[in-house]
Design a protein around this motif. Structure first.
Motif, short mmCIF file in Angstrom:
data_model
loop_
_atom_site.label_atom_id
_atom_site.label_comp_id
_atom_site.label_asym_id
_atom_site.label_seq_id
_atom_site.Cartn_x
_atom_site.Cartn_y
_atom_site.Cartn_z
N MET A 1 69.57 3.34 45.89
CA MET A 1 70.34 4.36 46.57
C MET A 1 69.96 4.41 48.04
SD MET A 1 72.51 5.86 44.94
CE MET A 1 73.10 5.34 43.39
N ASP A 2 70.86 4.94 48.85
CA ASP A 2 70.62 4.98 50.28
C ASP A 2 71.44 6.07 50.94
OD1 ASP A 2 73.21 3.95 50.33
OD2 ASP A 2 72.57 1.94 50.82
N ASP A 49 62.28 3.12 58.57
CA ASP A 49 61.31 3.65 57.62
C ASP A 49 60.24 4.40 58.38
OD1 ASP A 49 62.67 2.39 55.57
OD2 ASP A 49 61.36 0.64 55.57
N THR A 58 56.06 6.36 47.67
CA THR A 58 57.37 6.59 48.29
C THR A 58 57.28 6.44 49.81
OG1 THR A 58 56.97 8.97 48.51
CG2 THR A 58 58.04 8.21 46.48
N GLY A 98 68.53 8.63 42.49
CA GLY A 98 67.71 7.56 43.03
C GLY A 98 66.94 7.88 44.30
N ILE A 99 67.27 8.98 44.97
CA ILE A 99 66.53 9.38 46.17
C ILE A 99 66.30 10.88 46.13
CG2 ILE A 99 67.24 7.47 47.65
CD1 ILE A 99 69.40 9.21 48.84
N SER A 100 65.34 11.36 46.93
CA SER A 100 65.04 12.80 46.95
C SER A 100 64.86 13.26 48.39
CB SER A 100 63.78 13.08 46.14
OG SER A 100 62.67 12.39 46.69
N TYR A 131 65.85 10.72 53.77
CA TYR A 131 65.59 10.82 52.34
C TYR A 131 64.27 10.14 52.02
CZ TYR A 131 67.76 6.18 52.62
OH TYR A 131 68.08 4.90 52.97
N THR A 132 63.77 10.41 50.83
CA THR A 132 62.58 9.76 50.32
C THR A 132 62.99 8.81 49.20
OG1 THR A 132 61.22 11.67 50.86
CG2 THR A 132 60.33 10.17 49.23
N GLU A 133 62.47 7.59 49.26
CA GLU A 133 62.78 6.59 48.23
C GLU A 133 61.49 5.98 47.71
OE1 GLU A 133 65.12 3.44 49.98
OE2 GLU A 133 63.43 2.68 51.14
N THR A 134 61.58 5.43 46.52
CA THR A 134 60.45 4.73 45.92
C THR A 134 60.25 3.41 46.63
OG1 THR A 134 60.94 5.76 43.82
CG2 THR A 134 59.50 3.83 43.77
#
Length: 135
Positions: A1-2, A49, A58, A98-100, A131-134
């Motif tokens: 996700m993005d 990033d 994350t 998928g993102i938070s 957003y925050t992603e893994t």
């Protein structure tokens, strides 16, 4: 996700915008051949990033996403642009798989232009998604 997925989720969930542009006409990436008007295409302009000294599982991301509006005439293009801005402006923590920690803000708008041969009016509006992603 993005960020493109986040913006698409917010735009397609907005009742006012989807009365102007059907949700099926809001696309991540290029529009399909023989698309119908009106339509919106979403594309990444840049991604940064946010690296930290001791990264964990994350990372925080800042992504600039451009929405290109395609319309039958200039008034319709401006109406859709205003509706998209209203739909996505200052969204804090919308649900996006998928993102938070998603946040969306409006950024600069680009020029208005027309594809004369096809008689399609176009304009662009940029959004900043974080957003925050893994990892």
């Amino acid at each position: 996700m993005d960020g493109v997925a986040a913006l698409k989720a917010v735009l397609t969930a907005d009742a006012v915008l989807v009365t102007l542009v059907p949700a099926d006409n809001i696309h991540a990436g290029p529009l399909p051949l023989n698309f119908s008007l009106p339509a919106i295409s979403l594309a990444t302009i840049s991604i940064v990033d946010r690296n930290i000294p001791a990264p964990g599982a994350t990372r925080h991301v800042r992504e600039r996403v451009q929405a290109t509006i395609y319309a039958r005439n200039y008034p319709q293009q401006k109406l859709i642009t205003r509706a998209a801005r209203r739909a996505a402006a200052d969204k804090i923590n919308p649900e996006v798989p998928g993102i938070s920690a998603v946040t969306i803000h409006t950024e600069g708008a680009g020029p208005d232009f027309m594809a004369e041969d096809a008689s399609i009016w176009m304009g662009t509006q940029d959004f900043i998604t974080t957003y925050t992603e893994t990892r």
